[in-house]
Design a protein around this motif. Structure first.
Motif, PDB file in Angstrom:
ATOM      1  N   VAL A 143       4.417  -8.652   7.142  1.00  0.00           N
ATOM      2  CA  VAL A 143       3.649  -7.473   7.831  1.00  0.00           C
ATOM      3  C   VAL A 143       3.751  -7.536   9.133  1.00  0.00           C
ATOM      4  CG1 VAL A 143       1.179  -7.027   7.983  1.00  0.00           C
ATOM      5  CG2 VAL A 143       1.767  -8.255   5.707  1.00  0.00           C
ATOM      6  N   VAL A 144       3.833  -8.735   9.701  1.00  0.00           N
ATOM      7  CA  VAL A 144       4.274  -8.682  11.221  1.00  0.00           C
ATOM      8  C   VAL A 144       5.494  -7.954  11.649  1.00  0.00           C
ATOM      9  CG1 VAL A 144       5.030  -9.910  13.345  1.00  0.00           C
ATOM     10  CG2 VAL A 144       3.167 -10.714  11.832  1.00  0.00           C
ATOM     11  N   GLU A 145       6.601  -8.142  10.803  1.00  0.00           N
ATOM     12  CA  GLU A 145       7.677  -7.218  10.883  1.00  0.00           C
ATOM     13  C   GLU A 145       7.636  -5.901  10.536  1.00  0.00           C
ATOM     14  OE1 GLU A 145      12.434  -7.311   9.361  1.00  0.00           O
ATOM     15  OE2 GLU A 145      10.935  -8.650   8.370  1.00  0.00           O
ATOM     16  N   LEU A 146       6.679  -5.303   9.733  1.00  0.00           N
ATOM     17  CA  LEU A 146       6.733  -3.956   9.443  1.00  0.00           C
ATOM     18  C   LEU A 146       5.779  -3.360  10.363  1.00  0.00           C
ATOM     19  CD1 LEU A 146       7.007  -2.075   6.637  1.00  0.00           C
ATOM     20  CD2 LEU A 146       4.592  -2.413   6.476  1.00  0.00           C
ATOM     21  N   LEU A 147       5.058  -3.904  10.934  1.00  0.00           N
ATOM     22  CA  LEU A 147       3.944  -3.223  12.128  1.00  0.00           C
ATOM     23  C   LEU A 147       4.639  -3.268  13.455  1.00  0.00           C
ATOM     24  CD1 LEU A 147       0.333  -4.808  10.830  1.00  0.00           C
ATOM     25  CD2 LEU A 147       1.644  -2.445  10.157  1.00  0.00           C
ATOM     26  N   ASP A 148       5.696  -2.692  13.375  1.00  0.00           N
ATOM     27  CA  ASP A 148       6.285  -2.346  14.738  1.00  0.00           C
ATOM     28  C   ASP A 148       5.660  -1.477  15.663  1.00  0.00           C
ATOM     29  OD1 ASP A 148       8.019  -1.438  16.874  1.00  0.00           O
ATOM     30  OD2 ASP A 148       9.752  -1.743  15.690  1.00  0.00           O
ATOM     31  N   PRO A 149       5.074  -1.910  16.775  1.00  0.00           N
ATOM     32  CA  PRO A 149       4.410  -1.097  17.730  1.00  0.00           C
ATOM     33  C   PRO A 149       4.927   0.186  18.103  1.00  0.00           C
ATOM     34  CG  PRO A 149       5.210  -3.088  19.043  1.00  0.00           C
ATOM     35  CD  PRO A 149       5.532  -3.019  17.505  1.00  0.00           C
ATOM     36  N   ARG A 150       6.355   0.422  18.031  1.00  0.00           N
ATOM     37  CA  ARG A 150       7.107   1.560  18.224  1.00  0.00           C
ATOM     38  C   ARG A 150       7.209   2.616  17.162  1.00  0.00           C
ATOM     39  NH1 ARG A 150      12.306  -1.750  19.827  1.00  0.00           N
ATOM     40  NH2 ARG A 150      11.631  -2.646  17.835  1.00  0.00           N
ATOM     41  N   GLU A 151       6.826   2.305  15.920  1.00  0.00           N
ATOM     42  CA  GLU A 151       6.805   2.881  14.813  1.00  0.00           C
ATOM     43  C   GLU A 151       5.588   3.169  13.879  1.00  0.00           C
ATOM     44  OE1 GLU A 151       9.389   4.440  13.387  1.00  0.00           O
ATOM     45  OE2 GLU A 151      11.057   3.626  14.821  1.00  0.00           O
ATOM     46  N   PRO A 152       5.305   4.477  13.540  1.00  0.00           N
ATOM     47  CA  PRO A 152       4.065   4.652  12.764  1.00  0.00           C
ATOM     48  C   PRO A 152       3.907   3.956  11.358  1.00  0.00           C
ATOM     49  CG  PRO A 152       4.890   6.585  12.904  1.00  0.00           C
ATOM     50  CD  PRO A 152       5.936   5.708  13.797  1.00  0.00           C
ATOM     51  N   VAL A 153       3.127   3.706  10.857  1.00  0.00           N
ATOM     52  CA  VAL A 153       3.003   2.856   9.502  1.00  0.00           C
ATOM     53  C   VAL A 153       1.869   3.758   8.798  1.00  0.00           C
ATOM     54  CG1 VAL A 153       1.402   1.233  10.277  1.00  0.00           C
ATOM     55  CG2 VAL A 153       2.883   0.979   8.205  1.00  0.00           C
ATOM     56  N   ALA A 154       2.107   3.784   7.329  1.00  0.00           N
ATOM     57  CA  ALA A 154       1.117   4.238   6.527  1.00  0.00           C
ATOM     58  C   ALA A 154       0.403   3.248   5.796  1.00  0.00           C
ATOM     59  CB  ALA A 154       1.553   5.395   5.388  1.00  0.00           C
ATOM     60  N   VAL A 155      -0.802   2.761   6.089  1.00  0.00           N
ATOM     61  CA  VAL A 155      -1.452   1.616   5.542  1.00  0.00           C
ATOM     62  C   VAL A 155      -2.320   2.325   4.239  1.00  0.00           C
ATOM     63  CG1 VAL A 155      -3.467   0.018   5.786  1.00  0.00           C
ATOM     64  CG2 VAL A 155      -1.762   0.407   7.556  1.00  0.00           C
ATOM     65  N   LEU A 156      -2.199   1.938   3.074  1.00  0.00           N
ATOM     66  CA  LEU A 156      -2.737   2.424   1.863  1.00  0.00           C
ATOM     67  C   LEU A 156      -3.748   1.732   1.267  1.00  0.00           C
ATOM     68  CD1 LEU A 156       0.646   3.256   0.184  1.00  0.00           C
ATOM     69  CD2 LEU A 156      -0.542   4.737   1.857  1.00  0.00           C
ATOM     70  N   LEU A 157      -5.139   1.953   1.305  1.00  0.00           N
ATOM     71  CA  LEU A 157      -6.261   1.390   0.705  1.00  0.00           C
ATOM     72  C   LEU A 157      -6.638   2.144  -0.275  1.00  0.00           C
ATOM     73  CD1 LEU A 157      -7.801   0.175   4.026  1.00  0.00           C
ATOM     74  CD2 LEU A 157      -6.769  -1.215   2.502  1.00  0.00           C
ATOM     75  N   VAL A 158      -5.870   2.179  -1.432  1.00  0.00           N
ATOM     76  CA  VAL A 158      -6.128   3.214  -2.742  1.00  0.00           C
ATOM     77  C   VAL A 158      -6.948   2.431  -3.730  1.00  0.00           C
ATOM     78  CG1 VAL A 158      -5.031   4.685  -4.391  1.00  0.00           C
ATOM     79  CG2 VAL A 158      -4.194   4.428  -1.994  1.00  0.00           C
ATOM     80  N   ALA A 159      -8.091   2.761  -4.023  1.00  0.00           N
ATOM     81  CA  ALA A 159      -8.820   2.492  -4.975  1.00  0.00           C
ATOM     82  C   ALA A 159      -9.098   0.823  -4.897  1.00  0.00           C
ATOM     83  CB  ALA A 159      -8.542   2.789  -6.419  1.00  0.00           C
ATOM     84  N   VAL A 160      -9.339   0.498  -3.835  1.00  0.00           N
ATOM     85  CA  VAL A 160      -9.413  -1.205  -3.562  1.00  0.00           C
ATOM     86  C   VAL A 160     -10.777  -1.349  -2.596  1.00  0.00           C
ATOM     87  CG1 VAL A 160      -7.943  -0.993  -1.364  1.00  0.00           C
ATOM     88  CG2 VAL A 160      -7.963  -3.118  -2.896  1.00  0.00           C
ATOM     89  N   LEU A 161     -11.201  -0.508  -1.748  1.00  0.00           N
ATOM     90  CA  LEU A 161     -12.210  -1.116  -0.967  1.00  0.00           C
ATOM     91  C   LEU A 161     -13.822  -1.009  -1.838  1.00  0.00           C
ATOM     92  CD1 LEU A 161     -11.674   0.497   2.457  1.00  0.00           C
ATOM     93  CD2 LEU A 161     -11.434  -1.772   1.954  1.00  0.00           C
ATOM     94  N   HIS A 162     -13.573  -0.545  -3.071  1.00  0.00           N
ATOM     95  CA  HIS A 162     -14.820  -0.473  -3.789  1.00  0.00           C
ATOM     96  C   HIS A 162     -14.871  -1.943  -4.396  1.00  0.00           C
ATOM     97  CE1 HIS A 162     -12.207   2.134  -6.124  1.00  0.00           C
ATOM     98  NE2 HIS A 162     -12.146   0.960  -6.748  1.00  0.00           N
ATOM     99  N   PHE A 163     -13.938  -2.831  -4.193  1.00  0.00           N
ATOM    100  CA  PHE A 163     -14.095  -4.202  -4.525  1.00  0.00           C
ATOM    101  C   PHE A 163     -14.426  -5.190  -3.522  1.00  0.00           C
ATOM    102  CE2 PHE A 163     -11.280  -2.446  -7.940  1.00  0.00           C
ATOM    103  CZ  PHE A 163     -12.198  -2.515  -9.060  1.00  0.00           C
ATOM    104  N   VAL A 164     -14.582  -4.483  -2.206  1.00  0.00           N
ATOM    105  CA  VAL A 164     -15.160  -5.195  -1.125  1.00  0.00           C
ATOM    106  C   VAL A 164     -16.791  -5.116  -1.169  1.00  0.00           C
ATOM    107  CG1 VAL A 164     -14.834  -5.734   1.263  1.00  0.00           C
ATOM    108  CG2 VAL A 164     -12.925  -5.093  -0.136  1.00  0.00           C
ATOM    109  N   THR A 165     -17.570  -5.940  -1.165  1.00  0.00           N
ATOM    110  CA  THR A 165     -18.924  -5.791  -1.066  1.00  0.00           C
ATOM    111  C   THR A 165     -19.574  -5.475   0.165  1.00  0.00           C
ATOM    112  OG1 THR A 165     -19.518  -8.210  -0.525  1.00  0.00           O
ATOM    113  CG2 THR A 165     -19.072  -7.707  -2.720  1.00  0.00           C
ATOM    114  N   ASP A 166     -20.621  -5.126   0.244  1.00  0.00           N
ATOM    115  CA  ASP A 166     -21.227  -4.671   1.596  1.00  0.00           C
ATOM    116  C   ASP A 166     -21.453  -5.917   2.562  1.00  0.00           C
ATOM    117  OD1 ASP A 166     -21.599  -2.013   0.846  1.00  0.00           O
ATOM    118  OD2 ASP A 166     -23.805  -2.387   0.268  1.00  0.00           O
TER     119      ASP A 166
END
Length: 268
Positions: A143-166
């Motif tokens: 993940v560190v290697e992917l998140l290059d500060p010089r390059e934009p990244v698309a972070v996908l949180l698709v149908a997953v945050l509803h499994f994180v409780t309040d």
């Protein structure tokens, strides 16, 4: 693929797992009897569930296509599940042949199957991590290697945050991720919502209390709030079929019955 290859030793086969239940909805085969039982009960309660899941995958595909068309070549798919149909790297590479993807999931079956799928792909990696422990997730070398500060990244949180409780605070998860994203990066998010069927949604959530993670459907206002710090792209947070449909007539007269909201935001 034989079960010996995709079922890691020690995998819990007695508790329905949300990733494997989702695989059932999509017609996949990487699930157990306990997962299929919950999926069948959920579909008996809510017959449109397979349609909702397909609408969610279709949103993911359209969002990835759009962002790849805008020049994004790095994708972090958190809660990626079992990528049975149309995995992100295949969709992105139709537009960006050099696209890189890091898949993240907590479920060992999802991780093992994903690793087998991309074993010969140097531009795809798979990480087993818990998105709720976001800081640790972001320290993983891949993940560190992917998140290059010089390059934009698309972070996908698709149908997953509803499994994180309040109590686990989904807004905090997004906030920590946002701080790690370079300007111009994108957040792709979809989330379960009661829509036009609040009583049915309550019964569905009660059913998922038996699974590996409980489900918390949230209102539109609460889902919009998850995009704090991002500039929402048009048409904003809308029901799954309404987000930039390829064929407007496919949306149908009652999109609220597809009980999921979706949106894409850009980090300024």
């Amino acid at each position: 693929m034989t079960p010996e290859r995709w079922v890691p030793e020690g995998t819990d086969q007695e508790t329905p797992n949300v990733a494997r239940v989702y695989d059932c909805y999509l017609g996949g085969s990487h699930n157990f009897a306990v997962d299929r039982e919950l999926a069948h009960q959920a579909i008996d309660l809510w017959p449109e569930l397979p349609l909702i899941m397909r609408a969610n995958r279709a949103f993911l595909r359209r969002a990835v296509q759009y962002l790849a068309g805008e020049g994004i070549t790095r994708f972090l798919d958190i809660g990626s599940g079992i990528p049975t149909f149309g995995p992100v790297h295949e969709v992105a590479r139709l537009i960006q042949p050099e696209a890189r993807v890091v898949y993240v999931d907590i479920d060992p079956v999802a991780v093992q199957h994903s690793r087998l799928m991309v074993v010969d792909d140097p531009r795809c990696t798979v990480v087993q991590a818990d998105m709720r422990d976001t800081e640790t997730l972001l320290k993983q070398p891949e993940v560190v290697e992917l998140l290059d500060p010089r390059e934009p990244v698309a972070v996908l949180l698709v149908a997953v945050l509803h499994f994180v409780t309040d109590e686990e605070d989904p807004a905090r998860v997004v906030r920590v991720l946002r701080e790690a994203m370079s300007p111009g990066s994108a957040l792709v998010l979809s989330h379960g919502t009661p829509g036009g069927r609040p009583e049915l949604a309550r019964q569905h959530q009660a059913l998922y209390a038996r699974a590996s993670a409980p489900m918390t459907m949230r209102s539109r206002d609460r889902i919009v709030a998850l995009f704090e710090g991002f500039d929402l792209l048009a048409p904003g947070v809308v029901y799954l079929p309404q987000w930039r449909p390829q064929h407007p007539e496919s949306v149908g007269p009652h999109p609220e019955l597809i009980a999921g909201l979706a949106g894409v935001g850009i980090r300024p």
